[in-house]
Design an enzyme around this catalytic site. Structure first.
Site, short mmCIF file in Angstrom:
data_model
loop_
_atom_site.label_atom_id
_atom_site.label_comp_id
_atom_site.label_asym_id
_atom_site.label_seq_id
_atom_site.Cartn_x
_atom_site.Cartn_y
_atom_site.Cartn_z
CB CYS A 44 50.18 41.82 28.37
SG CYS A 44 49.93 40.30 27.46
N GLY B 88 24.09 42.16 43.56
CA GLY B 88 23.05 40.85 43.57
C GLY B 88 22.80 41.04 42.04
CB CYS C 205 47.83 42.42 23.58
SG CYS C 205 47.89 42.52 25.49
N GLY D 91 29.56 39.89 52.45
CA GLY D 91 28.02 39.53 52.56
C GLY D 91 27.75 38.41 51.56
CG ASP E 282 32.28 42.14 48.75
OD1 ASP E 282 31.43 42.92 49.27
OD2 ASP E 282 32.02 41.23 47.68
CB SER E 283 30.54 43.72 53.28
OG SER E 283 29.65 42.96 52.57
CG HIS F 17 46.37 38.24 27.08
ND1 HIS F 17 46.67 39.33 26.24
CD2 HIS F 17 45.08 37.68 26.88
CE1 HIS F 17 45.65 39.23 25.47
NE2 HIS F 17 44.50 38.26 25.61
CD GLN G 224 21.83 43.05 47.08
OE1 GLN G 224 21.35 42.54 46.37
NE2 GLN G 224 23.25 42.85 47.61
CB CYS H 113 50.75 39.73 23.64
SG CYS H 113 49.09 38.92 24.01
CG ASP I 81 34.26 43.13 41.54
OD1 ASP I 81 34.63 42.14 41.92
OD2 ASP I 81 33.26 43.75 41.56
#
Length: 374
Positions: A312, A222, A310, A101, A98-99, A341, A195, A315, A272
């Site tokens: 993982c 944004g 799950c 900003g 990410d920049s 998890h 934006q 679990c 994300d």
């Protein structure tokens, strides 16, 4: 042939017959990302409490880091000396930076915005820092991520239309400066950020302007700065279809079940969010669409797995009672297990959506998210 086309490509493999959802493959120099996909956030070159090996087991294909935070500590020069972010953090798959900003503009009392860029006082040591589009590119070149983000101005919500319009126009001008300063297109794909706040006509104009620049990918920014969910949905529904079909589309800062499903239905590919590890560090788990607080007394004598379906490590090996004990005792193992998890859960969720799109069962299998009110 353009070298960028060789190292970076996006191919749509299937699309939903009832929505704009699509399944694709995003090729980068460090590997392939199968979309739609949730990407864990590793702000300071680490996804909190998790090792790269654990991320790989969780199904992560791409992780994020942050230009602003890494510039402050340890500094991009050290990371470049180490061989770039991949070698520095021990993650060999694709990385997006990410920049910074969003972080800079959240320092409302510590920064000054001009056409040149942003001057802000470091919250770490008080020194003054100038961050311009050119400097943002320079830092991200040193970090060496596969995907880098253009420097943008991100007004908070709520903001007056005039303020948002000026910020959106400035974001476009800064993007064009980023393009000029970006000298590694064969190694790093520069994404532009749409934006426009909650003003749909500004979003539309911004998207159309960015598309004309023919970038390798596009993001919608944004949209997680305080808006209610219904406004986020309107923004994404309006903006995503305006972005090129043959380029990856990234919705920044979103990672809840319903918001991802609705965004995917509008044509978004990548997400994300810090939610899975943040919840894990606070003793909470994401379980099949619900959020559980493992501190609650109901789990003290519950010896069943957190989620038997799950795969993982958490679990498959530990009970809810043990997790309750760890969280109540403030043991770091509990935070690690829950974070692992939670990351696995959101990646599996987007993998299930991908499989449903490939079989054209998206609207059937995810009807509970698509057709119920917020």
């Amino acid at each position: 042939m353009n070298q960028q086309k060789i190292n970076f490509s996006f191919q749509c493999q299937a699309s939903c017959s009832h929505t704009k959802a699509r399944a694709g493959v995003f090729v980068t120099p460090h590997g392939v990302v199968e979309t739609p996909r949730f990407m864990p956030v590793g702000t300071l070159a680490t996804v909190k409490t998790l090792t790269p090996a654990q991320l790989e087991v969780a199904g992560a294909q791409m992780v994020l880091a942050n230009t602003y935070h890494l510039h402050l500590q340890p500094g991009e020069a050290i990371i470049k000396q180490a061989g770039g972010l991949h070698r520095f953090m021990g993650w060999h798959g694709p990385i997006l930076t990410d920049s910074g900003g969003f972080q800079v503009f959240s320092l409302s009392q510590l920064r000054t915005i001009t056409e040149e860029g942003v001057r802000f006082r470091s919250p770490r040591d008080g020194r003054m820092i100038d961050l311009t589009p050119e400097r943002c590119m320079e830092i991200q070149h040193a970090l060496g991520a596969d995907v880098i983000m253009a420097f943008d101005e991100c007004p908070p919500y709520p903001a007056e239309r005039t303020e948002v319009e000026l910020a959106t126009q400035r974001t476009y001008r800064w993007l064009k400066r980023c393009i000029v300063a970006h000298n590694r297109p064969e190694q790093q794909a520069l994404f532009g950020i749409v934006q426009g706040g909650v003003y749909l006509d500004l979003r539309q104009r911004a998207a159309e302007s960015l598309v004309e620049l023919d970038l390798p990918g596009y993001a919608i920014g944004g949209v997680s700065v305080g808006e209610p969910p219904e406004l986020i949905h309107q923004i994404v529904q309006t903006t995503a279809p305006l972005l090129p079909w043959h380029k990856p589309r990234y919705l920044m800062g979103v990672g809840t079940y319903r918001e991802m499903v609705l965004a995917i239905a509008s044509g978004i590919d990548l997400f994300d969010c810090v939610i899975p590890t943040r919840l894990g560090r606070h003793g909470s788990a994401l379980v099949q669409g619900e959020r559980w607080n493992l501190k609650n007394a109901q789990f003290r004598e519950d010896f069943s797995p957190l989620d038997a379906s799950c795969p993982c490590y958490c679990c498959q090996n530990f009970s809810r009672a043990y997790l309750n004990h760890l969280v109540r005792s403030r043991e770091s193992l509990g935070y690690m297990l829950l974070s692992h998890h939670n990351v696995t859960e959101l990646i599996r969720f987007t993998q299930a959506i991908r499989a449903a799109i490939l079989s054209d069962q998206f609207t059937t299998q995810f009807a509970q998210w698509l057709f119920t009110s917020c």
